[in-house]
Design a protein around this motif. Structure first.
Motif, PDB file in Angstrom:
ATOM      1  N   LEU A  49       0.831  -1.196   0.000  1.00 43.77           N
ATOM      2  CA  LEU A  49       0.000   0.000   0.000  1.00 43.77           C
ATOM      3  C   LEU A  49       0.871   1.254   0.000  1.00 43.77           C
ATOM      4  CD1 LEU A  49      -2.723  -1.096   2.571  1.00 43.77           C
ATOM      5  CD2 LEU A  49      -2.848  -1.153   0.090  1.00 43.77           C
ATOM      6  N   PRO A  50       0.449   2.314  -0.688  1.00 43.54           N
ATOM      7  CA  PRO A  50       1.244   3.540  -0.772  1.00 43.54           C
ATOM      8  C   PRO A  50       1.137   4.348   0.523  1.00 43.54           C
ATOM      9  CG  PRO A  50      -0.799   3.811  -1.996  1.00 43.54           C
ATOM     10  CD  PRO A  50      -0.773   2.392  -1.518  1.00 43.54           C
ATOM     11  N   PHE A  51       1.842   3.876   1.552  1.00 41.07           N
ATOM     12  CA  PHE A  51       1.788   4.508   2.856  1.00 41.07           C
ATOM     13  C   PHE A  51       2.728   5.713   2.931  1.00 41.07           C
ATOM     14  CE2 PHE A  51       0.527   0.382   5.256  1.00 41.07           C
ATOM     15  CZ  PHE A  51      -0.803   0.692   5.116  1.00 41.07           C
ATOM     16  N   LEU A  52       2.353   6.644   3.774  1.00 40.74           N
ATOM     17  CA  LEU A  52       3.225   7.737   4.188  1.00 40.74           C
ATOM     18  C   LEU A  52       2.960   7.988   5.667  1.00 40.74           C
ATOM     19  CD1 LEU A  52       1.220  10.429   4.502  1.00 40.74           C
ATOM     20  CD2 LEU A  52       1.397  10.416   2.019  1.00 40.74           C
ATOM     21  N   ILE A  53       3.854   8.733   6.283  1.00 43.26           N
ATOM     22  CA  ILE A  53       3.664   9.122   7.685  1.00 43.26           C
ATOM     23  C   ILE A  53       3.481  10.632   7.724  1.00 43.26           C
ATOM     24  CG2 ILE A  53       4.715   9.280   9.976  1.00 43.26           C
ATOM     25  CD1 ILE A  53       6.114   6.636   9.409  1.00 43.26           C
TER      26      ILE A  53
ATOM     27  N   VAL B  31       7.297  11.373   6.282  1.00 41.89           N
ATOM     28  CA  VAL B  31       7.949  10.325   5.486  1.00 41.89           C
ATOM     29  C   VAL B  31       7.069  10.090   4.273  1.00 41.89           C
ATOM     30  CG1 VAL B  31       8.781   7.941   5.416  1.00 41.89           C
ATOM     31  CG2 VAL B  31       8.908   9.243   7.561  1.00 41.89           C
ATOM     32  N   ASP B  32       7.561  10.370   3.068  1.00 39.78           N
ATOM     33  CA  ASP B  32       6.710  10.186   1.894  1.00 39.78           C
ATOM     34  C   ASP B  32       6.656   8.719   1.491  1.00 39.78           C
ATOM     35  OD1 ASP B  32       8.973   9.546   0.292  1.00 39.78           O
ATOM     36  OD2 ASP B  32       9.193  11.606  -0.395  1.00 39.78           O
ATOM     37  N   GLN B  33       5.803   8.390   0.509  1.00 37.60           N
ATOM     38  CA  GLN B  33       5.541   6.995   0.186  1.00 37.60           C
ATOM     39  C   GLN B  33       6.769   6.277  -0.359  1.00 37.60           C
ATOM     40  OE1 GLN B  33       2.576   8.556  -2.799  1.00 37.60           O
ATOM     41  NE2 GLN B  33       3.088   6.622  -3.804  1.00 37.60           N
ATOM     42  N   GLU B  34       7.612   6.966  -1.117  1.00 35.79           N
ATOM     43  CA  GLU B  34       8.808   6.327  -1.643  1.00 35.79           C
ATOM     44  C   GLU B  34       9.787   5.988  -0.521  1.00 35.79           C
ATOM     45  OE1 GLU B  34      10.620   8.465  -4.812  1.00 35.79           O
ATOM     46  OE2 GLU B  34       8.785   8.557  -6.015  1.00 35.79           O
TER      47      GLU B  34
END
Length: 342
Positions: free
Chosen positions: A114-118, A205-208
């Motif tokens: 999943l394209p998660f980020l914080i 924190v971005d998805q990459e």
């Protein structure tokens, strides 16, 4: 998955196994259990769109979506005979396999990562400043919890000092963050982009960066041995439909945003177009089952504290490549996309 949750789920499943469950009705719809109450703004939405855009129908399979809340409910529903396939968290399935409590097999992953980020309060000076802060998770021990701890550790956070707060689905966590009830949480880029406002918030924190720090398979579609034996054509038809839909959306991202606009009219079309572009490379155009990635993911999961005292489970015990391989032999593979190594 926490020890308490694992024990409760194990007891529930053992009780269901002892109960009399009627055999699957061959004439009934093929029920696909999903853990979202509306189409999610991630590539996992391919399961919804394969239904609404006619992909399942064109493959000759009558699919019905069964909606539940999170992976434990999906596993319990499968054990109760309420579905033929379910999209569930890899960690939960491995926990149950290690305890000898399930024989479910992964047959594909429509959205393995999943394209998660914080995201967090803009008062936080970067991810490394999260030590000692409050952090929202789905549930204690859930994959978003364990993955996020790995990501935060890589960013230099002392995760032992975090105040972990279980809040449920990502949209609920996002709302709690916006309301100031927590200082940071993990969410998909879709949830982030559809927040009414980002005032006072920022991406830490971005998805990459998130995926680089935790390249772990998140969710898989599972079936029981009985379904594999009794409804193999339908299993392959579902897999084929999901791959064909994924390939179409990968080739023409605006097909995804147009289809989602029909289902979620409250979401701005420009947001959907931005999301569609961000999913480049995320679609499981080869079915999402890479042996090397699955083995890496299982090795990592078994290092977690919730797996203390449990022996690793051989891949062949929880993965069945044959249905996907049969479909790929018809459709061919895309060597530039998700790996199909065996």
């Amino acid at each position: 998955m926490s020890v308490r949750l694992a024990a409760g789920l194990l007891a529930a499943l053992l009780g269901l196994a002892a109960a009399s469950v009627p055999p699957l009705a061959m004439a009934a719809p093929f029920r696909l259990i999903v853990t979202d109450h509306e189409p999610p703004l991630v590539p996992n939405s391919v399961m919804e769109l394969a239904l609404t855009e006619g992909y399942f129908a064109r493959e000759g399979v009558d699919v019905e979506l069964v909606r539940v809340q999170q992976t434990p409910s999906a596993i319990a529903a499968m054990a109760a005979g309420e579905g033929e396939m379910a999209n569930i968290g890899l960690d939960a399935m491995l926990q149950l396999h290690a305890r000898g409590a399930t024989d479910l097999k992964a047959v594909m992953s429509p959205n393995k990562s999943l394209p998660f980020l914080i995201a967090g309060s803009d008062e936080i000076d970067g991810a490394a400043d999260l030590s000692g802060r409050s952090f929202g998770v789905g549930r204690l021990g859930s994959l978003d919890h364990s993955l996020s701890l790995k990501v935060l550790e890589a960013a230099g956070v002392d995760t032992e000092t975090l105040a972990i707060i279980p809040l449920g689905q990502p949209n609920v966590r996002a709302q709690a963050l916006a309301a100031g009830r927590i200082e940071a949480t993990t969410m998909s880029i879709g949830v982030w982009l559809t927040l009414p406002a980002h005032d006072g918030l920022e991406v830490l924190v971005d998805q990459e960066a998130y995926y680089r720090a935790a390249p772990v398979v998140n969710k898989v579609n599972v079936v029981s041995p009985d379904v594999l034996a009794e409804r193999p054509d339908e299993v392959r038809a579902v897999i084929r439909a999901l791959i064909l839909a994924s390939r179409d959306f990968a080739a023409e991202p605006q097909r995804w945003s147009a289809a989602m606009a029909e289902l979620l009219p409250h979401v701005e079309r420009t947001t959907l177009d931005d999301l569609a572009a961000s999913f480049d490379g995320s679609w499981s155009v080869n079915g999402g089952l890479s042996r090397s990635e699955l083995e890496f993911s299982a090795d990592w999961v078994f290092q977690g504290p919730d797996f203390d005292g449990l022996d690793p489970v051989p891949l062949e015990h929880w993965v069945e490549f044959a249905p996907l391989d049969a479909v790929l032999s018809e459709l061919g593979t895309d060597p530039s996309a998700d790996a199909a190594d065996r």
